[in-house]
Motif scaffolding. Structure first.
Motif, PDB file in Angstrom:
ATOM      1  N   ALA A 227       1.734  53.732 -14.629  1.00 44.73           N
ATOM      2  CA  ALA A 227       2.787  52.896 -15.191  1.00 44.73           C
ATOM      3  C   ALA A 227       3.787  52.513 -14.119  1.00 44.73           C
ATOM      4  CB  ALA A 227       3.500  53.634 -16.325  1.00 44.73           C
ATOM      5  N   ALA A 228       4.425  51.356 -14.312  1.00 42.57           N
ATOM      6  CA  ALA A 228       5.478  50.921 -13.388  1.00 42.57           C
ATOM      7  C   ALA A 228       6.689  51.810 -13.543  1.00 42.57           C
ATOM      8  CB  ALA A 228       5.850  49.470 -13.678  1.00 42.57           C
ATOM      9  N   PRO A 229       7.458  52.026 -12.483  1.00 44.26           N
ATOM     10  CA  PRO A 229       8.602  52.925 -12.541  1.00 44.26           C
ATOM     11  C   PRO A 229       9.603  52.569 -13.619  1.00 44.26           C
ATOM     12  CG  PRO A 229       8.094  52.395 -10.271  1.00 44.26           C
ATOM     13  CD  PRO A 229       7.217  51.554 -11.114  1.00 44.26           C
ATOM     14  N   VAL A 230       9.821  51.272 -13.874  1.00 38.41           N
ATOM     15  CA  VAL A 230      10.855  50.908 -14.827  1.00 38.41           C
ATOM     16  C   VAL A 230      10.384  51.056 -16.260  1.00 38.41           C
ATOM     17  CG1 VAL A 230      12.083  49.367 -13.291  1.00 38.41           C
ATOM     18  CG2 VAL A 230      10.157  48.500 -14.602  1.00 38.41           C
ATOM     19  N   THR A 231       9.080  51.175 -16.491  1.00 39.37           N
ATOM     20  CA  THR A 231       8.589  51.284 -17.853  1.00 39.37           C
ATOM     21  C   THR A 231       7.780  52.541 -18.086  1.00 39.37           C
ATOM     22  OG1 THR A 231       6.638  50.007 -17.257  1.00 39.37           O
ATOM     23  CG2 THR A 231       8.514  48.783 -18.140  1.00 39.37           C
ATOM     24  N   ALA A 232       7.704  53.412 -17.068  1.00 39.37           N
ATOM     25  CA  ALA A 232       6.892  54.613 -17.207  1.00 39.37           C
ATOM     26  C   ALA A 232       7.473  55.534 -18.260  1.00 39.37           C
ATOM     27  CB  ALA A 232       6.804  55.356 -15.871  1.00 39.37           C
ATOM     28  N   SER A 233       6.605  56.224 -18.984  1.00 38.44           N
ATOM     29  CA  SER A 233       7.051  57.180 -19.983  1.00 38.44           C
ATOM     30  C   SER A 233       6.307  58.483 -19.756  1.00 38.44           C
ATOM     31  CB  SER A 233       6.773  56.650 -21.397  1.00 38.44           C
ATOM     32  OG  SER A 233       5.395  56.387 -21.539  1.00 38.44           O
ATOM     33  N   PRO A 234       6.927  59.601 -20.117  1.00 40.68           N
ATOM     34  CA  PRO A 234       6.274  60.885 -19.853  1.00 40.68           C
ATOM     35  C   PRO A 234       5.061  61.072 -20.723  1.00 40.68           C
ATOM     36  CG  PRO A 234       8.218  61.212 -21.168  1.00 40.68           C
ATOM     37  CD  PRO A 234       8.190  59.754 -20.814  1.00 40.68           C
ATOM     38  N   GLN A 315      14.510  61.804 -19.976  1.00 44.31           N
ATOM     39  CA  GLN A 315      14.073  62.578 -21.144  1.00 44.31           C
ATOM     40  C   GLN A 315      14.823  63.901 -21.298  1.00 44.31           C
ATOM     41  OE1 GLN A 315      12.065  61.405 -18.779  1.00 44.31           O
ATOM     42  NE2 GLN A 315      10.595  60.001 -19.711  1.00 44.31           N
ATOM     43  N   ILE A 316      15.639  64.246 -20.301  1.00 46.55           N
ATOM     44  CA  ILE A 316      16.373  65.517 -20.361  1.00 46.55           C
ATOM     45  C   ILE A 316      17.853  65.202 -20.154  1.00 46.55           C
ATOM     46  CG2 ILE A 316      16.520  67.894 -19.518  1.00 46.55           C
ATOM     47  CD1 ILE A 316      13.780  67.534 -18.270  1.00 46.55           C
ATOM     48  N   VAL A 357      10.276  59.433 -16.306  1.00 48.23           N
ATOM     49  CA  VAL A 357      11.163  58.341 -15.908  1.00 48.23           C
ATOM     50  C   VAL A 357      12.491  58.936 -15.465  1.00 48.23           C
ATOM     51  CG1 VAL A 357      12.296  56.222 -16.642  1.00 48.23           C
ATOM     52  CG2 VAL A 357      10.026  56.789 -17.508  1.00 48.23           C
ATOM     53  N   ILE A 358      12.971  58.502 -14.321  1.00 48.72           N
ATOM     54  CA  ILE A 358      14.209  59.048 -13.758  1.00 48.72           C
ATOM     55  C   ILE A 358      15.104  57.905 -13.309  1.00 48.72           C
ATOM     56  CG2 ILE A 358      13.259  61.271 -13.024  1.00 48.72           C
ATOM     57  CD1 ILE A 358      12.693  60.094 -10.310  1.00 48.72           C
ATOM     58  N   THR A 359      16.368  58.229 -13.083  1.00 51.83           N
ATOM     59  CA  THR A 359      17.357  57.271 -12.598  1.00 51.83           C
ATOM     60  C   THR A 359      18.055  57.861 -11.392  1.00 51.83           C
ATOM     61  OG1 THR A 359      17.711  56.388 -14.820  1.00 51.83           O
ATOM     62  CG2 THR A 359      19.411  55.932 -13.182  1.00 51.83           C
ATOM     63  N   GLY A 360      18.141  57.090 -10.336  1.00 51.52           N
ATOM     64  CA  GLY A 360      18.813  57.541  -9.123  1.00 51.52           C
ATOM     65  C   GLY A 360      20.080  56.737  -8.875  1.00 51.52           C
ATOM     66  N   LYS A 361      21.128  57.417  -8.404  1.00 47.31           N
ATOM     67  CA  LYS A 361      22.397  56.751  -8.103  1.00 47.31           C
ATOM     68  C   LYS A 361      22.838  57.125  -6.689  1.00 47.31           C
ATOM     69  CE  LYS A 361      24.042  56.352 -12.870  1.00 47.31           C
ATOM     70  NZ  LYS A 361      25.156  56.634 -13.821  1.00 47.31           N
ATOM     71  N   VAL A 362      23.209  56.089  -5.936  1.00 45.57           N
ATOM     72  CA  VAL A 362      23.674  56.264  -4.564  1.00 45.57           C
ATOM     73  C   VAL A 362      25.040  55.616  -4.445  1.00 45.57           C
ATOM     74  CG1 VAL A 362      23.256  55.723  -2.143  1.00 45.57           C
ATOM     75  CG2 VAL A 362      21.335  56.308  -3.637  1.00 45.57           C
ATOM     76  N   ALA A 363      26.048  56.379  -4.020  1.00 47.23           N
ATOM     77  CA  ALA A 363      27.394  55.851  -3.812  1.00 47.23           C
ATOM     78  C   ALA A 363      27.598  55.550  -2.338  1.00 47.23           C
ATOM     79  CB  ALA A 363      28.440  56.858  -4.302  1.00 47.23           C
TER      80      ALA A 363
END
Length: 442
Positions: A227-234, A315-316, A357-363
């Motif tokens: 699956a693509a990263p933006v639509t992947a599901s566990p 998911q967590i 699916v995860i989200t990353g943030k860079v400041a």
């Protein structure tokens, strides 16, 4: 009496003059081929003045196509200025600010395997599989665990060579060391070689052990999420198959399923013959995994190896991890307009599943630039516009915008630090207007 008669004659002539001029004019128009039409019914066309037979209105002369346009004196140019070229208003104004802004990049991604920790177990010699000790994909194995038993004439011959030397030429250390090395190269362990030398009896079924710890797979199974990263599901599954990533060496209880298209069993079976070099099994060490993110091309320049990143799991809720950028891929995928960013994740002891699916943030801090509130810039789709105040009125001017940071937008060109602009560009435009941005200096 004679005088009164003369006065009456003069008066009569004065009354007849307009009719004479009209008749002459009509004669000239008819001579010039003038046509007449009804203002309400243009299908009525005649070659002489008259009335419309439908509505009774007087016919008017038609203007020829080559008739010159009426001229407008140059002194009236200011009256011809378009209505959407300047706006008179008393709304709040601001000035662009030269400053640095703290910005944040948010990226969507997915957890995948570390390809450096994927190993293939080939057949080092040809033979027949007598017994398989692993039964299904994603079955956890430990280093030194028995995988299968195989009968191989080549291996039997190598064992007999060592036994012959040990029995008939025990003092020839060089030949004995060479025979032992041959068995090692065929995959025999030190324990098997020692047992052979001790029992002085060859084994016709030879056991092959796993040299790695991880999860066993059929070589045909793709070990990465499809699956693509933006639509992947566990993926979820049951049984005692692949556990959480922390179970690479201990067998955790969390599980995940293979990709839907992956075979659930092995291509090799008991009783099958295999050839030298054939890939029989694949072992994946999942104690460390990758987090792969998609980042917009205009933001990829802010990321480099070692940039700190905060990762949250969709998911967590509430679970986050701190890591750093390991690699920004220097190429774009075919048909894609984003870069791939790779981050290393220690999965040992963490409930991380492949495909999550995860989200990353860079400041990061931007460079010094002109910044204005985003409400001060109107996006027209094909260009951006700000309203510049000059001589008491607001005139639209095209601007080029750069990166955005919260409620702020960077102005790359089109404005200077001492310019005064409307604080709310949307307030000056109704929903059906279209702003013409042109040179209004003349």
């Amino acid at each position: 009496m004679k005088k009164n008669w003369k006065n009456r004659l003069i008066g009569l002539l004065i009354l007849l003059l307009p009719f004479c001029f009209t008749a002459c004019k009509k004669e000239r128009e008819e001579a010039n081929g003038m046509e007449y039409t009804c203002p309400m019914h243009p299908q009525i066309v005649q070659d002489k003045p008259g009335s419309c037979p439908i509505c009774g209105m007087d016919l008017v002369a038609k203007q020829p196509a080559d008739a010159p346009a009426p001229t407008v004196p140059a002194g009236l140019d200011y009256l011809l200025q378009p209505a959407d070229q300047a706006v008179v208003s008393s709304i709040q104004t601001i000035k662009p600010v030269q400053k640095q802004v703290e910005n944040e990049i948010t990226m969507s991604g997915v957890v995948t395997y570390d390809t450096r920790r994927q190993y293939t177990i080939p057949a080092r010699f040809g033979g027949r599989i007598e017994k398989l000790y692993v039964q299904f994909n994603y079955q956890p194995v430990r280093k030194g665990q028995k995988l299968y038993d195989i009968y191989s004439p080549e291996l039997v011959t190598a064992q007999k060579e060592l036994l012959y030397l040990l029995k008939n030429d025990p003092g020839n250390a060089a030949l004995i060391a060479g025979a032992r090395q041959k068995l090692r190269l065929l995959g025999a362990t030190e324990g098997q070689i020692s047992q052979l030398a001790r029992t002085r009896r060859e084994s016709y079924t030879f056991s092959v052990y796993s040299p790695y710890t991880g999860y066993v797979l059929d070589p045909a199974v793709t070990a990465s999420p499809t699956a693509a990263p933006v639509t992947a599901s566990p993926a979820t599954g049951g049984g005692d198959g692949m556990g959480g990533m922390g179970g690479a060496s201990g067998g955790a209880s969390s599980t995940t399923a293979a990709p839907a298209s992956a075979p659930q069993g092995f291509a090799i079976r008991e009783g099958m013959y295999v050839t030298t070099g054939q890939a029989l099994l694949k072992v994946i060490d999942a104690s460390q995994v990758w987090a792969q993110f998609n980042v917009a091309s205009n933001a990829a320049g802010q990321l480099k190896k070692g940039t700190p990143i905060t990762i949250s799991f969709n998911q967590i809720p509430g679970k986050t991890m701190q890591s750093s950028v390991h690699l920004v891929e220097p190429v774009y995928g075919e048909g894609q307009n984003f870069a791939q960013v790779r981050v290393l994740l220690p999965a040992q002891g963490n409930s991380i599943l492949i495909g999550q699916v995860i989200t990353g943030k860079v400041a990061y801090s931007t460079g010094s630039a002109l910044w204005v509130p985003k409400d001060a810039v109107l996006d027209l789709g094909n260009q951006s516009v700000a309203f510049l105040k000059a001589d008491g009125v607001f005139k639209p001017t095209a601007v080029q915008v750069g990166q955005r940071a919260g409620e702020q937008v960077e102005i790359v060109s089109g404005l200077k630090a001492n310019d005064v602009i409307a604080a709310n560009a949307q307030f000056l435009v109704d929903s059906e207007s279209f702003i013409k941005v042109a040179d209004t200096s003349r």
